[in-house]
Design a protein around this motif. Structure first.
Motif, short mmCIF file in Angstrom:
data_model
loop_
_atom_site.label_atom_id
_atom_site.label_comp_id
_atom_site.label_asym_id
_atom_site.label_seq_id
_atom_site.Cartn_x
_atom_site.Cartn_y
_atom_site.Cartn_z
N PHE A 182 -2.25 -2.27 -1.66
CA PHE A 182 -2.65 -3.66 -1.87
C PHE A 182 -4.12 -3.91 -1.55
O PHE A 182 -4.56 -5.07 -1.50
CB PHE A 182 -1.78 -4.60 -1.03
CG PHE A 182 -0.35 -4.68 -1.49
CD1 PHE A 182 0.00 -5.42 -2.61
CD2 PHE A 182 0.65 -4.01 -0.80
CE1 PHE A 182 1.31 -5.49 -3.04
CE2 PHE A 182 1.96 -4.07 -1.22
CZ PHE A 182 2.30 -4.81 -2.34
N LEU A 216 -2.79 -9.81 -0.67
CA LEU A 216 -1.97 -10.99 -0.44
C LEU A 216 -2.61 -11.98 0.54
O LEU A 216 -2.09 -13.08 0.75
CB LEU A 216 -0.57 -10.59 0.04
CG LEU A 216 0.45 -10.40 -1.10
CD1 LEU A 216 0.04 -9.25 -2.01
CD2 LEU A 216 1.85 -10.17 -0.56
N ARG A 241 2.51 -12.59 -8.81
CA ARG A 241 3.08 -11.24 -8.73
C ARG A 241 3.10 -10.57 -10.10
O ARG A 241 2.83 -9.37 -10.22
CB ARG A 241 4.48 -11.32 -8.14
CG ARG A 241 5.09 -9.94 -7.84
CD ARG A 241 6.45 -10.08 -7.18
NE ARG A 241 7.05 -8.76 -7.00
CZ ARG A 241 8.29 -8.57 -6.54
NH1 ARG A 241 9.04 -9.61 -6.20
NH2 ARG A 241 8.77 -7.34 -6.41
N SER A 245 0.98 -7.24 -10.80
CA SER A 245 1.75 -6.05 -11.15
C SER A 245 1.17 -5.29 -12.32
O SER A 245 1.51 -4.12 -12.51
CB SER A 245 3.20 -6.45 -11.47
OG SER A 245 3.87 -6.96 -10.34
N ALA A 251 3.51 -3.91 -6.24
CA ALA A 251 3.92 -5.31 -6.37
C ALA A 251 5.23 -5.44 -7.14
O ALA A 251 5.86 -6.50 -7.11
CB ALA A 251 2.83 -6.12 -7.07
N GLN A 252 5.64 -4.39 -7.81
CA GLN A 252 6.88 -4.42 -8.57
C GLN A 252 8.09 -4.00 -7.73
O GLN A 252 9.23 -4.16 -8.17
CB GLN A 252 6.76 -3.50 -9.78
CG GLN A 252 5.61 -3.85 -10.71
CD GLN A 252 5.49 -2.88 -11.87
OE1 GLN A 252 6.49 -2.41 -12.40
NE2 GLN A 252 4.27 -2.58 -12.28
N ASP A 254 10.47 -4.63 -4.74
CA ASP A 254 10.84 -5.80 -3.94
C ASP A 254 10.65 -5.56 -2.44
O ASP A 254 10.08 -6.40 -1.74
CB ASP A 254 12.29 -6.19 -4.22
CG ASP A 254 12.47 -6.87 -5.56
OD1 ASP A 254 11.45 -7.28 -6.16
OD2 ASP A 254 13.61 -6.98 -6.02
N THR A 256 8.75 -3.44 -0.82
CA THR A 256 7.33 -3.32 -0.46
C THR A 256 6.65 -4.68 -0.52
O THR A 256 5.84 -5.02 0.35
CB THR A 256 6.63 -2.34 -1.42
OG1 THR A 256 7.34 -1.10 -1.41
CG2 THR A 256 5.19 -2.12 -1.02
N TRP A 257 6.97 -5.44 -1.55
CA TRP A 257 6.39 -6.77 -1.73
C TRP A 257 6.78 -7.69 -0.57
O TRP A 257 5.92 -8.38 -0.01
CB TRP A 257 6.85 -7.36 -3.06
CG TRP A 257 6.40 -8.75 -3.27
CD1 TRP A 257 7.09 -9.91 -3.04
CD2 TRP A 257 5.12 -9.17 -3.75
NE1 TRP A 257 6.33 -11.01 -3.35
CE2 TRP A 257 5.11 -10.58 -3.79
CE3 TRP A 257 3.98 -8.48 -4.16
CZ2 TRP A 257 4.01 -11.31 -4.22
CZ3 TRP A 257 2.88 -9.21 -4.59
CH2 TRP A 257 2.91 -10.61 -4.62
N ARG A 261 4.09 -9.47 2.07
CA ARG A 261 3.91 -10.93 2.21
C ARG A 261 4.27 -11.38 3.62
O ARG A 261 3.61 -12.25 4.20
CB ARG A 261 4.71 -11.69 1.15
CG ARG A 261 6.20 -11.66 1.35
CD ARG A 261 6.99 -12.02 0.11
NE ARG A 261 6.98 -13.44 -0.18
CZ ARG A 261 7.94 -14.28 0.23
NH1 ARG A 261 8.94 -13.83 0.98
NH2 ARG A 261 7.90 -15.55 -0.09
#
Length: 344
Positions: A182, A216, A241, A245, A251-252, A254, A256-257, A261
Motif C-alpha cells: 500500500f 489508506l 477501493r 485495485s 486492495a482486492q 478482503d 488484507t484490505w 484500513r
C-alpha cells in the motif's frame, strides 16, 4: 514570464499564495506559492507535484517553475470552482454525495498509479534538498514518541489501559513505517476544502503534507475524520477501493484490505488524543468549523470501534479505547453530533 495584478489568496504562518496575471503568456494567470517558515513542507509539495507531472497525472495543479533559494514555485491556475466543503455546506445532498465519490475515485486513481515510485520521489526530493527523514517514518515515530499523551487521557478519565496497549502501538507504528503493497504517493491533508471541482474534473490542492506513506492514510477523510452518513462512507470506500485495485492487487484481498484500513484508523484515533490535550475535559473548543473537540474525539472513537469490529489487529488498544470512549460518553452525554448542512 512577466507577471502583474497580484491577488492574495491566502496568507498563513508558513506560506503565502498569490494569483497573478501573465503578460504575453500562453495562460492568463498563474498561482505563486511562497514558503516562508517551513521549507520542508514546501519542498515536499514541490516534489509531489513534479512527480505527478512526470506521470502525466492531472490530480493536482501542474508545477510550472520554482526556485529553491527563494522558496517560491509557480503553479497552474485551475481557476475557480466549488470545493467539496462548499458542496457539503450547501443544500444539495446529491451534489455533495457525488462530489465525495468523485474525490474518492480520483484519490484511488492517484494511489494506483504511484505504488512503485518511492525511488523517483526520493530522487526529486534529494535533488531539491535532502529531507531529514521520510514522512511515514515521522508518522510512525510520532505515534510512539507521544504515547504518554494517550496515557494521560486514560488516567484523567479513570479509564482502564489494557496491559498490551504499548505492544499494539508498536504494531501500528510498524504498519505506518512499512505499508508494504500500500506504499504510494499520498496527499496527506485530505480536508474537504482541499478538493475543488473544475471544468476538467475534481482536483486536489495543497500537497504540503504529501509523501510516500500508507495509501489508506488519505481515505481517513471519509472513513474517520469527516462526519458523513454511514451509507455514503461505504459508497466512498467502495469507489476508492475499485479505483485503487486497478494497480494494487492487495486492495482486492478482503483480509488484507480490512487489516490495512483498521491499522490506519486506529493510528489516527490515537493521534487525536495526542493532539488534543485533556483540558478538553474541562472546556470544549472548536476543532473545525461547527465541529468541537469533544465531538471530534467521540466521533473518532465510535468510527474506530466500527472499523475494528470485522478485523482487529490491535485488540489490547481497542479495549483501552473502548474504556476511554465509555468514560467520555459518561462525561459528555449531551455533546451534539455534527451533520453537514447538505445532509440535514
Amino acid at each position: 514570464m512577466l507577471l502583474g495584478a497580484p491577488q492574495v489568496l491566502r496568507t498563513q504562518s508558513r506560506c503565502d499564495v498569490v494569483r497573478a496575471s501573465v503578460r504575453g503568456g500562453d495562460v492568463p494567470t498563474v498561482i505563486l506559492k511562497h514558503f516562508r517558515d517551513d521549507p520542508v513542507l514546501g519542498l515536499d509539495e514541490w516534489t509531489g507535484l513534479e512527480l505527478l507531472g512526470r506521470l502525466n497525472l492531472t490530480t493536482a495543479p501542474g508545477l510550472i517553475a520554482g526556485d529553491v533559494a527563494t522558496r517560491l514555485f509557480v503553479l497552474e491556475d485551475l481557476g475557480t470552482g466549488p470545493s467539496l466543503e462548499e458542496l457539503l455546506t450547501g443544500n444539495d445532498p446529491r451534489a455533495a454525495s457525488g462530489g465525495l465519490l468523485a474525490v474518492a475515485r480520483l484519490t484511488g486513481q492517484m494511489h494506483a498509479r504511484t505504488l512503485s515510485v518511492q525511488a523517483d520521489f526520493d530522487l526529486i526530493r534529494h535533488t531539491l534538498s535532502p529531507r531529514p527523514s521520510r514522512v511515514r517514518i515521522d508518522n510512525a515515530r510520532y505515534l510512539l514518541d507521544h504515547e504518554e499523551r494517550l496515557h494521560r487521557w486514560v488516567t484523567a478519565t479513570g479509564a482502564r489501559e489494557d496491559p498490551g496497549t504499548h505492544e499494539d502501538l508498536e504494531v501500528l507504528a510498524r504498519e505506518l513505517a512499512d505499508p508494504g503493497p500500500f506504499l504510494s504517493l499520498t496527499h496527506g491533508d485530505m480536508a474537504p476544502g482541499n478538493a475543488i471541482f473544475t471544468p476538467g474534473g475534481p482536483r486536489l490542492l495543497d500537497f504540503e503534507y504529501c509523501g510516500m506513506r500508507h495509501a489508506l492514510y488519505d481515505t481517513l477523510m471519509w472513513l474517520l475524520v469527516v462526519p458523513l452518513p454511514d451509507e455514503l462512507i461505504s459508497r466512498a470506500e467502495l469507489t476508492y477501493r475499485i479505483a485503487c485495485s486497478q494497480g494494487c492487487d492487495a486492495a482486492q484481498v478482503d483480509s488484507t484490505w480490512m487489516r490495512a484500513r483498521a491499522s490506519v484508523v486506529a493510528a489516527r484515533t490515537v493521534n487525536m488524543f495526542q493532539w488534543i490535550p485533556p483540558r478538553a475535559l474541562e472546556k470544549d473548543r472548536e476543532w473545525a468549523p461547527g465541529f468541537s473537540e469533544r465531538a471530534a474525539l467521540l466521533r473518532h472513537l465510535a468510527r474506530c470501534r466500527a472499523v475494528l469490529e470485522p478485523a482487529n489487529p490491535v485488540p489490547a488498544l481497542a479495549r483501552t479505547l473502548a474504556s476511554l470512549e465509555s468514560r467520555l460518553i459518561e462525561r459528555w452525554p449531551e455533546t451534539p453530533a455534527f451533520t453537514w448542512p447538505a445532509f440535514r
